[in-house]
Design a protein around this motif. Structure first.
Motif, mmCIF file in Angstrom:
data_model
loop_
_atom_site.group_PDB
_atom_site.id
_atom_site.type_symbol
_atom_site.label_atom_id
_atom_site.label_comp_id
_atom_site.label_asym_id
_atom_site.label_seq_id
_atom_site.Cartn_x
_atom_site.Cartn_y
_atom_site.Cartn_z
ATOM 1 N N GLU A 101 0.829 -1.216 0.000
ATOM 2 C CA GLU A 101 0.000 0.000 0.000
ATOM 3 C C GLU A 101 0.862 1.264 0.000
ATOM 4 O O GLU A 101 0.544 2.238 -0.683
ATOM 5 N N GLU A 126 3.854 1.518 -1.276
ATOM 6 C CA GLU A 126 4.427 1.614 -2.622
ATOM 7 C C GLU A 126 3.397 2.176 -3.601
ATOM 8 O O GLU A 126 3.724 3.010 -4.451
ATOM 9 N N HIS A 127 2.169 1.740 -3.465
ATOM 10 C CA HIS A 127 1.096 2.260 -4.321
ATOM 11 C C HIS A 127 0.911 3.763 -4.074
ATOM 12 O O HIS A 127 0.793 4.546 -5.026
ATOM 13 N N ASN A 153 3.657 5.700 -5.718
ATOM 14 C CA ASN A 153 3.431 5.795 -7.164
ATOM 15 C C ASN A 153 2.391 6.869 -7.490
ATOM 16 O O ASN A 153 2.549 7.610 -8.467
#
Length: 119
Positions: A81, A83-84, A87
């Motif tokens: 989560e 990392e998302h 991004n």
């Protein structure tokens, strides 16, 4: 690296201190140092079957701890989560590059998420 080895290594990172000293030693030699059961047995002065049994008990204990706590799976979900979110902030930075205030706030958010993901 196989999925099973990766899973065992993660479990060991989280719960290894809860194993006995011998279990930790044999686990490290087998999974991290890549020694064979025979090599560990010769080094420890026990049978290959003794090493196998010790490793099996250690792996079973690690799996049980994860089964009871779910810590490793929760950690993995949180990392995914984060990392998302990182991004998404990268995309947001692209959209706000013409607005210095929005870009600055987005950059701070990205930095915060990066620090959290590195912990």
């Amino acid at each position: 690296m196989s999925d099973n080895l990766l899973q065992m290594t993660m479990l060991f990172d989280f719960f290894g201190d809860l194993l006995t000293e011998k279990q930790r030693e044999y686990f490290d030699l087998y999974h991290n140092e890549d020694l064979s059961l025979s090599e560990i047995a010769a080094q420890a002065g026990i049978s290959r079957q003794g090493v196998h049994d010790m490793l099996s008990r250690a792996e079973h204990s690690l799996r049980q701890m994860e089964s009871k706590t779910g810590i490793v799976s929760k950690w993995a979900e949180t990392r995914a989560e984060l990392e998302h979110a990182r991004n998404l902030t990268t995309k947001l930075l692209q959209l706000t590059k013409d607005n210095p205030q929005a870009s600055d706030i987005t950059g701070q958010l990205a930095d915060t998420l990066t620090r959290l993901a590195e912990k």
